[in-house]
Design a protein around this motif. Structure first.
Motif, PDB file in Angstrom:
ATOM      1  N   ASP A 118       0.726  -1.035  -0.039  1.00 47.94           N
ATOM      2  CA  ASP A 118       0.011   0.064   0.037  1.00 47.94           C
ATOM      3  C   ASP A 118       1.040   1.423   0.097  1.00 47.94           C
ATOM      4  N   SER A 121       2.832   4.449  -4.518  1.00 47.86           N
ATOM      5  CA  SER A 121       3.035   5.682  -5.502  1.00 47.86           C
ATOM      6  C   SER A 121       4.182   6.500  -4.747  1.00 47.86           C
ATOM      7  N   ASN A 214      -5.771  14.560   4.219  1.00 47.53           N
ATOM      8  CA  ASN A 214      -5.467  15.399   3.199  1.00 47.53           C
ATOM      9  C   ASN A 214      -6.260  16.646   3.058  1.00 47.53           C
ATOM     10  N   TYR A 217      -8.539  18.524   0.382  1.00 49.23           N
ATOM     11  CA  TYR A 217      -9.784  18.412  -0.241  1.00 49.23           C
ATOM     12  C   TYR A 217     -10.967  19.082   0.504  1.00 49.23           C
ATOM     13  N   GLY A 249       0.427  10.192   3.456  1.00 50.20           N
ATOM     14  CA  GLY A 249      -0.103   9.875   2.205  1.00 50.20           C
ATOM     15  C   GLY A 249       0.174   8.364   1.995  1.00 50.20           C
ATOM     16  N   SER A 250       0.691   7.748   3.107  1.00 49.29           N
ATOM     17  CA  SER A 250       0.823   6.212   2.810  1.00 49.29           C
ATOM     18  C   SER A 250       0.271   5.892   4.219  1.00 49.29           C
ATOM     19  N   LEU A 251      -1.020   5.116   3.790  1.00 53.13           N
ATOM     20  CA  LEU A 251      -1.647   4.695   4.917  1.00 53.13           C
ATOM     21  C   LEU A 251      -1.241   4.038   6.215  1.00 53.13           C
ATOM     22  N   PHE A 265      -6.475   9.476  12.338  1.00 55.80           N
ATOM     23  CA  PHE A 265      -6.201   9.446  10.878  1.00 55.80           C
ATOM     24  C   PHE A 265      -7.639   9.499  10.253  1.00 55.80           C
ATOM     25  N   TYR A 267      -9.817   9.513   6.413  1.00 60.22           N
ATOM     26  CA  TYR A 267      -9.928   9.614   4.891  1.00 60.22           C
ATOM     27  C   TYR A 267     -11.520   9.736   4.783  1.00 60.22           C
ATOM     28  N   LEU A 278     -10.564   4.502   0.624  1.00 61.75           N
ATOM     29  CA  LEU A 278      -9.780   3.222   1.286  1.00 61.75           C
ATOM     30  C   LEU A 278     -10.734   1.831   1.344  1.00 61.75           C
TER      31      LEU A 278
HETATM   32  P1  P6P Z   1      -4.503  10.824  -1.223  1.00 66.78           P
HETATM   33  C1  P6P Z   1      -1.977   5.484  -1.161  1.00 66.78           C
HETATM   34  O1  P6P Z   1      -2.299   5.694  -2.755  1.00 66.78           O
HETATM   35  C2  P6P Z   1      -3.139   5.267  -0.517  1.00 66.78           C
HETATM   36  O2  P6P Z   1      -3.767   4.056  -1.044  1.00 66.78           O
HETATM   37  C3  P6P Z   1      -3.020   5.079   1.091  1.00 66.78           C
HETATM   38  O3  P6P Z   1      -1.857   4.738   1.395  1.00 66.78           O
HETATM   39  C4  P6P Z   1      -3.181   6.544   1.494  1.00 66.78           C
HETATM   40  O4  P6P Z   1      -3.479   6.748   3.036  1.00 66.78           O
HETATM   41  C5  P6P Z   1      -4.102   7.375   0.309  1.00 66.78           C
HETATM   42  O5  P6P Z   1      -4.063   6.509  -0.700  1.00 66.78           O
HETATM   43  C6  P6P Z   1      -3.809   8.498  -0.098  1.00 66.78           C
HETATM   44  O6  P6P Z   1      -4.929   9.299  -0.658  1.00 66.78           O
HETATM   45  O7  P6P Z   1      -6.004  11.028  -2.031  1.00 66.78           O
HETATM   46  O8  P6P Z   1      -4.312  11.827  -0.159  1.00 66.78           O
HETATM   47  O9  P6P Z   1      -3.374  10.954  -1.950  1.00 66.78           O
END
Ligand code: P6P
Length: 340
Positions: A118, A121, A214, A217, A249-251, A265, A267, A278
């Motif tokens: 996960d 990117s 993030n 948004y 940005g990495s869960l 945390f 999302y 997610l």
């Molecule tokens: P955003 C990484 O691509 C992921 O799946 C998770 O690890 C992370 O928490 C989330 O997406 C980040 O998403 O929209 O903030 O770039």
């Protein structure tokens, strides 16, 4: 006094002693996962040295461009787990359908659901990434191939959940339920062993005043979500603030920090992702089991993540994870919406 050295294998054996009628198959499943994690860790830590960065040009079921390391991690886990007779099937973020056990191998009674890598990117910029896994017991009769019914189970039925974070060190964190605790093991690459480094992790509450979301948004959020973050920021009359914002940005990395320090945390759903981003089965549910076993909470904004019964292998959900007091506060703001 140096604490005694406990390997993950020794820890799993010791935990198994709590289950007198244990067959040992579940323990062997965890050993095999730890082995897969060591192999992935080696490649992740060498990624900058070997030309396996860059993209395969393919895309996965999520429509995301697949990094070579994603493919490698997926293959390592499947090959480590498919032949020992523990599993009736597997589910991976990188694979659209159920992954069956090849005919030449024995069928077992467990289901493994996982996100092999996960946050992939982030690979090219050397940001920590992770593997997340969830283990269920099959619900269909023994002997046959695993089915969707075996996979689409609510999180409260999980037997175990864990993650591996490939960061400045590689750590494996897992739980088999609140009564057994949450334990962290740090890989000593010089001996190739995961050593117990974080016994019985409890998420701090009162928490560190850290929120993780993030904020780009903001304009797409509900009014309640906007007011909640305003509260953390101490703006628009919503509170004293005093919080720090941390978002990798990495869960797995964002969750690991939240688990050890406390905080929340998020999302949230937004106008672009009304169901959240997610995944239920191999991201939200395992991390929710770990979070709750450590004394925290995990919500989709109004109900417990562990109560969600997914309808599809790749269902998404909004996710609020962390110290119980902050998840409760988030639910209150989301319930109240624009009302003060
Ligand atoms: P955003 C990484 O691509 C992921 O799946 C998770 O690890 C992370 O928490 C989330 O997406 C980040 O998403 O929209 O903030 O770039």
């Amino acid at each position: 006094m140096r604490s005694k050295v406990v390997t993950i294998d020794r820890h799993i054996i010791d935990q198994e002693r709590n289950y007198p009628d244990a067959s040992g198959r579940f323990s062997a499943l965890l050993y095999d996962l730890a082995l897969a994690a060591k192999i992935i860790s080696r490649e992740v830590n060498m990624a900058g040295l070997i030309d396996i960065l860059g993209q395969t040009g393919e895309t996965n079921v999520q429509g995301e461009r697949v990094q070579k390391l994603d493919v490698f991690a997926q293959e390592v886990i499947v090959k480590a787990m498919d032949h020992a007779g523990h599993l009736c099937c597997m589910v991976s973020e990188e694979h659209g359908e159920i992954i069956p056990i090849p005919d030449r191998f024995d069928i077992g009674n467990y289901v493994l659901l996982f996100d092999p890598l996960d946050g992939s990117s982030n690979i090219n910029v050397n940001v920590s990434i992770g593997t997340i896994f969830s283990i269920h017991h099959r619900v269909t009769p023994k002997g046959g191939a695993g089915t969707l019914e075996d996979c689409l189970q609510p999180g409260y039925r999980q037997l175990a959940a864990g993650y591996v974070v490939y960061g400045s060190s590689t750590m494996l964190v897992y739980t088999t339920g609140a009564e057994r605790g949450v334990h962290g093991f740090t890989l000593d690459p010089s001996i190739g062993e995961f050593l117990l480094s974080h016994r019985d992790i409890r998420i701090p509450d009162p928490p560190a005043k850290v929120y993780s979301v993030n904020e780009a948004y903001y304009a797409r959020w509900s009014r309640g979500q906007q007011r909640l973050v305003d509260h953390f920021r101490g703006v628009n009359g919503e509170g004293q603030g005093g919080f720090k914002s941390r978002y990798i940005g990495s869960l797995v990395s964002d969750f690991h920090r939240t688990l050890l320090q406390g905080g929340i945390f998020m999302y949230p759903p937004d106008t672009k992702s009304p169901g959240g981003k997610l995944r239920v089965l191999y991201e939200a549910a395992p991390l929710a089991m770990i979070c709750e076993a450590a004394g925290g909470r995990a919500s989709d904004g109004s109900r417990n993540i562990l109560d969600i019964v997914p309808e599809g292998l790749h269902d998404r959900t909004p996710l609020f994870l962390g110290s119980a007091s902050l998840v409760d506060l988030a639910e209150e703001y989301l319930r109240n919406g624009s009302e003060g």
